[in-house]
Design an enzyme around this catalytic site. Sequence first.
Site, PDB file in Angstrom:
ATOM      1  NE  ARG A 155      -3.158   0.789   3.019  1.00 43.98           N
ATOM      2  CZ  ARG A 155      -2.557   1.011   4.191  1.00 43.98           C
ATOM      3  NH1 ARG A 155      -1.841   0.070   4.778  1.00 43.98           N
ATOM      4  NH2 ARG A 155      -2.664   2.175   4.797  1.00 43.98           N
ATOM      5  CE  LYS A 156       6.373   0.687   3.043  1.00 41.32           C
ATOM      6  NZ  LYS A 156       7.777   0.292   3.306  1.00 41.32           N
TER       7      LYS A 156
END
Length: 315
Positions: A155-156
Amino acid sequence: MENRPSAQNLNLLLQNLLPSTLSTVITEWLKEDLPSFDYGGYVVGNTQKVAILFAKANGVLAGVPFVNEIFHQLGCTVKWNYSEGDFLSVETDTAAKNKSRIEVAQVTGPANKLLLGERVALNLLARCSGIATRARKLKNMGDEAGFKGVIAGTRKTTPGFRIVEKYGMSVGGIDNHRMDLSSMVMLKDNHIWAVGSIPSAVKAARSVCGFSMKIEVECQSEEEAVLAAKSGADVVMLDNFSPNDLKIAASSLRSRMNPSNSSDTFIPKVLIEASGGISEATINQYFCEHIDIISMGDITQGVPYIDFSLKIQQV
């Protein structure tokens, strides 16, 4: 040979993943670039023109549905020479020290609208294709090493741009891990420290997420992974392990999932994930038969862009 759909099928299949709200998002992107008067558009007018979309660097083409929607909203049409997922090979004239370029698509429409969509489309295409290119390379590295698990992007991602970056991962052929906080319960160190223990955190999560949601626990040691498995986790993440320590811990955990083990050593079957500090440069050290998932932020952070340009044809 890669076990993946043909490029044309990939284009059709992946665009079906995209949400119906995509058109609204793209409207906002266009509005961001033109909040008031279009001075450059006034200069060129609305005469019908043809612009050529060029690729100027090697990479995987990704982002076709987004580009189509951008120009559709502006009353333009796009004709592609390549399909989503194709590898664009651009030769370089090293003697002349000039990069060559290849014609990827033709965009037809009013000159002012072509230029209005130009930068939004190019920025999106460059970023999405860059992510797809790295994802494809990582996938190929795993295949060449005989890795049977999955490589996943975390989710970066860039706030407001996640849909494009996650889509690029899919075009490249890797897993998306979690799309968002509602996709899977991941209990990280902060969750566990806030509650006090892994069992308490897992129990609380299960009480609200129900049977249909997986629970993953970030673990700093093999002992924590054992505790997470016994507490009801579905996935244990071995976080920031060295490659050697990772393989030792994963092998030990896998052996303990054998039902023939005594009750004090047996743990329920869980997926084993490796994460933390893994990059394109180091991933080969982490491939292991006992690892089910390798997750990486490196797929979206610091990834090179693929260079594209849009040029209106001169009369």
